[in-house]
Design a protein around this motif. Structure first.
Motif, PDB file in Angstrom:
ATOM      1  N   SER A   1      95.601  22.843  30.941  1.00  0.00           N
ATOM      2  CA  SER A   1      95.575  24.002  30.041  1.00  0.00           C
ATOM      3  C   SER A   1      95.778  23.607  28.576  1.00  0.00           C
ATOM      4  CB  SER A   1      96.623  25.027  30.462  1.00  0.00           C
ATOM      5  OG  SER A   1      97.924  24.470  30.407  1.00  0.00           O
ATOM      6  N   ARG A   2      96.578  22.606  28.318  1.00  0.00           N
ATOM      7  CA  ARG A   2      96.785  22.176  26.926  1.00  0.00           C
ATOM      8  C   ARG A   2      95.490  21.613  26.341  1.00  0.00           C
ATOM      9  NH1 ARG A   2     100.939  17.682  24.607  1.00  0.00           N
ATOM     10  NH2 ARG A   2     100.543  18.102  22.424  1.00  0.00           N
ATOM     11  N   TYR A   3      94.823  20.778  27.105  1.00  0.00           N
ATOM     12  CA  TYR A   3      93.553  20.204  26.662  1.00  0.00           C
ATOM     13  C   TYR A   3      92.524  21.311  26.417  1.00  0.00           C
ATOM     14  CZ  TYR A   3      89.472  17.118  26.512  1.00  0.00           C
ATOM     15  OH  TYR A   3      88.332  16.465  26.135  1.00  0.00           O
ATOM     16  N   GLN A   4      92.442  22.236  27.371  1.00  0.00           N
ATOM     17  CA  GLN A   4      91.486  23.333  27.238  1.00  0.00           C
ATOM     18  C   GLN A   4      91.829  24.214  26.037  1.00  0.00           C
ATOM     19  OE1 GLN A   4      88.642  23.410  28.905  1.00  0.00           O
ATOM     20  NE2 GLN A   4      89.315  21.537  29.910  1.00  0.00           N
ATOM     21  N   GLY A   5      93.126  24.410  25.771  1.00  0.00           N
ATOM     22  CA  GLY A   5      93.549  25.176  24.608  1.00  0.00           C
ATOM     23  C   GLY A   5      93.130  24.509  23.313  1.00  0.00           C
ATOM     24  N   ILE A   6      93.230  23.181  23.272  1.00  0.00           N
ATOM     25  CA  ILE A   6      92.794  22.442  22.085  1.00  0.00           C
ATOM     26  C   ILE A   6      91.290  22.606  21.888  1.00  0.00           C
ATOM     27  CG2 ILE A   6      92.544  20.125  21.106  1.00  0.00           C
ATOM     28  CD1 ILE A   6      95.247  19.449  22.532  1.00  0.00           C
ATOM     29  N   LEU A   7      90.538  22.573  22.975  1.00  0.00           N
ATOM     30  CA  LEU A   7      89.087  22.792  22.867  1.00  0.00           C
ATOM     31  C   LEU A   7      88.787  24.187  22.300  1.00  0.00           C
ATOM     32  CD1 LEU A   7      87.600  21.270  26.146  1.00  0.00           C
ATOM     33  CD2 LEU A   7      87.481  20.344  23.829  1.00  0.00           C
ATOM     34  N   ASP A   8      89.548  25.182  22.754  1.00  0.00           N
ATOM     35  CA  ASP A   8      89.362  26.544  22.245  1.00  0.00           C
ATOM     36  C   ASP A   8      89.671  26.608  20.752  1.00  0.00           C
ATOM     37  OD1 ASP A   8      88.666  27.375  24.781  1.00  0.00           O
ATOM     38  OD2 ASP A   8      90.641  28.223  25.237  1.00  0.00           O
ATOM     39  N   GLU A   9      90.769  25.973  20.344  1.00  0.00           N
ATOM     40  CA  GLU A   9      91.125  25.950  18.921  1.00  0.00           C
ATOM     41  C   GLU A   9      90.053  25.240  18.102  1.00  0.00           C
ATOM     42  OE1 GLU A   9      95.159  24.807  17.772  1.00  0.00           O
ATOM     43  OE2 GLU A   9      95.740  25.167  19.859  1.00  0.00           O
ATOM     44  N   GLN A  10      89.506  24.196  18.671  1.00  0.00           N
ATOM     45  CA  GLN A  10      88.435  23.456  18.001  1.00  0.00           C
ATOM     46  C   GLN A  10      87.247  24.373  17.730  1.00  0.00           C
ATOM     47  OE1 GLN A  10      87.404  19.472  19.579  1.00  0.00           O
ATOM     48  NE2 GLN A  10      85.335  20.265  19.757  1.00  0.00           N
ATOM     49  N   GLU A  11      86.876  25.154  18.719  1.00  0.00           N
ATOM     50  CA  GLU A  11      85.763  26.085  18.554  1.00  0.00           C
ATOM     51  C   GLU A  11      86.065  27.130  17.481  1.00  0.00           C
ATOM     52  OE1 GLU A  11      82.617  26.003  19.796  1.00  0.00           O
ATOM     53  OE2 GLU A  11      83.266  24.036  20.523  1.00  0.00           O
ATOM     54  N   GLU A  12      87.304  27.611  17.448  1.00  0.00           N
ATOM     55  CA  GLU A  12      87.707  28.585  16.434  1.00  0.00           C
ATOM     56  C   GLU A  12      87.606  27.980  15.034  1.00  0.00           C
ATOM     57  OE1 GLU A  12      91.638  29.895  17.490  1.00  0.00           O
ATOM     58  OE2 GLU A  12      90.957  30.728  19.403  1.00  0.00           O
TER      59      GLU A  12
ATOM     60  N   THR B   1      88.636   6.806  35.129  1.00  0.00           N
ATOM     61  CA  THR B   1      88.149   7.684  34.069  1.00  0.00           C
ATOM     62  C   THR B   1      87.419   8.890  34.652  1.00  0.00           C
ATOM     63  OG1 THR B   1      86.213   6.245  33.713  1.00  0.00           O
ATOM     64  CG2 THR B   1      88.091   5.929  32.242  1.00  0.00           C
ATOM     65  N   ASP B   2      86.784   8.729  35.802  1.00  0.00           N
ATOM     66  CA  ASP B   2      86.200   9.890  36.489  1.00  0.00           C
ATOM     67  C   ASP B   2      87.303  10.853  36.897  1.00  0.00           C
ATOM     68  OD1 ASP B   2      83.638   8.901  36.209  1.00  0.00           O
ATOM     69  OD2 ASP B   2      83.475   8.188  38.280  1.00  0.00           O
ATOM     70  N   TYR B   3      88.407  10.311  37.391  1.00  0.00           N
ATOM     71  CA  TYR B   3      89.553  11.132  37.783  1.00  0.00           C
ATOM     72  C   TYR B   3      90.141  11.827  36.556  1.00  0.00           C
ATOM     73  CZ  TYR B   3      94.044  12.474  39.765  1.00  0.00           C
ATOM     74  OH  TYR B   3      95.147  13.186  40.172  1.00  0.00           O
ATOM     75  N   LEU B   4      90.189  11.114  35.444  1.00  0.00           N
ATOM     76  CA  LEU B   4      90.681  11.711  34.201  1.00  0.00           C
ATOM     77  C   LEU B   4      89.828  12.919  33.817  1.00  0.00           C
ATOM     78  CD1 LEU B   4      92.528  11.738  31.729  1.00  0.00           C
ATOM     79  CD2 LEU B   4      90.985  10.060  30.679  1.00  0.00           C
ATOM     80  N   ASP B   5      88.525  12.810  33.978  1.00  0.00           N
ATOM     81  CA  ASP B   5      87.644  13.945  33.693  1.00  0.00           C
ATOM     82  C   ASP B   5      88.047  15.168  34.514  1.00  0.00           C
ATOM     83  OD1 ASP B   5      86.174  12.466  31.868  1.00  0.00           O
ATOM     84  OD2 ASP B   5      84.568  11.988  33.278  1.00  0.00           O
ATOM     85  N   GLU B   6      88.395  14.947  35.770  1.00  0.00           N
ATOM     86  CA  GLU B   6      88.843  16.055  36.625  1.00  0.00           C
ATOM     87  C   GLU B   6      90.143  16.657  36.096  1.00  0.00           C
ATOM     88  OE1 GLU B   6      89.140  15.048  40.791  1.00  0.00           O
ATOM     89  OE2 GLU B   6      87.339  13.804  40.660  1.00  0.00           O
ATOM     90  N   ILE B   7      91.053  15.792  35.697  1.00  0.00           N
ATOM     91  CA  ILE B   7      92.354  16.251  35.211  1.00  0.00           C
ATOM     92  C   ILE B   7      92.210  17.096  33.952  1.00  0.00           C
ATOM     93  CG2 ILE B   7      94.538  15.483  34.171  1.00  0.00           C
ATOM     94  CD1 ILE B   7      94.428  13.099  36.135  1.00  0.00           C
ATOM     95  N   ILE B   8      91.405  16.630  32.998  1.00  0.00           N
ATOM     96  CA  ILE B   8      91.303  17.375  31.738  1.00  0.00           C
ATOM     97  C   ILE B   8      90.591  18.711  31.906  1.00  0.00           C
ATOM     98  CG2 ILE B   8      91.523  15.346  30.275  1.00  0.00           C
ATOM     99  CD1 ILE B   8      88.525  15.465  29.788  1.00  0.00           C
ATOM    100  N   ARG B   9      89.731  18.812  32.901  1.00  0.00           N
ATOM    101  CA  ARG B   9      89.093  20.102  33.159  1.00  0.00           C
ATOM    102  C   ARG B   9      90.127  21.147  33.570  1.00  0.00           C
ATOM    103  NH1 ARG B   9      84.744  17.030  35.228  1.00  0.00           N
ATOM    104  NH2 ARG B   9      85.609  17.043  37.311  1.00  0.00           N
ATOM    105  N   GLU B  10      91.214  20.695  34.199  1.00  0.00           N
ATOM    106  CA  GLU B  10      92.242  21.603  34.696  1.00  0.00           C
ATOM    107  C   GLU B  10      93.476  21.669  33.800  1.00  0.00           C
ATOM    108  OE1 GLU B  10      93.067  20.552  38.740  1.00  0.00           O
ATOM    109  OE2 GLU B  10      90.947  20.564  39.277  1.00  0.00           O
TER     110      GLU B  10
END
Length: 87
Positions: free
Chosen positions: A26-37, A15-24
């Motif tokens: 782009s789809r996950y980060q895009g969803i976070l951006d949409e969430q903020e919007e 799960t620590d490794y998963l944290d690293e993966i999601i930081r990088e």
């Protein structure tokens, strides 16, 4: 170290490794951006404090269900992997 402790250590490492993966990811980060919007849109509706709190409680419960599902799916997959190793 017993099996349960070993599994817990593996779980934490993965799960620590998963944290690293999601930081990088782009789809996950895009969803976070949409969430903020979407949150900005909700705030712009000028809902009552009570309505906003109920909406947030609902969103929290939706997130909790998703998190629990993901944890159970991960655990099941992990057990499947262990079972395959015993074949």
């Amino acid at each position: 170290m017993d099996t349960r402790e070993l599994l817990q250590e593996i779980w934490e490492a993965r799960t620590d490794y998963l944290d690293e993966i999601i930081r990088e990811d782009s789809r996950y980060q895009g969803i976070l951006d949409e969430q903020e919007e979407k949150w900005a849109e909700v705030k712009s509706l000028n809902l009552s404090k009570e309505a906003l709190m109920k909406m947030m409680e609902y969103a929290d419960m939706k997130a909790a269900v998703g998190e629990r599902y993901a944890n159970l799916a991960y655990a099941l997959g992990f057990e499947d992997g262990l079972s395959l190793g015993k074949m």
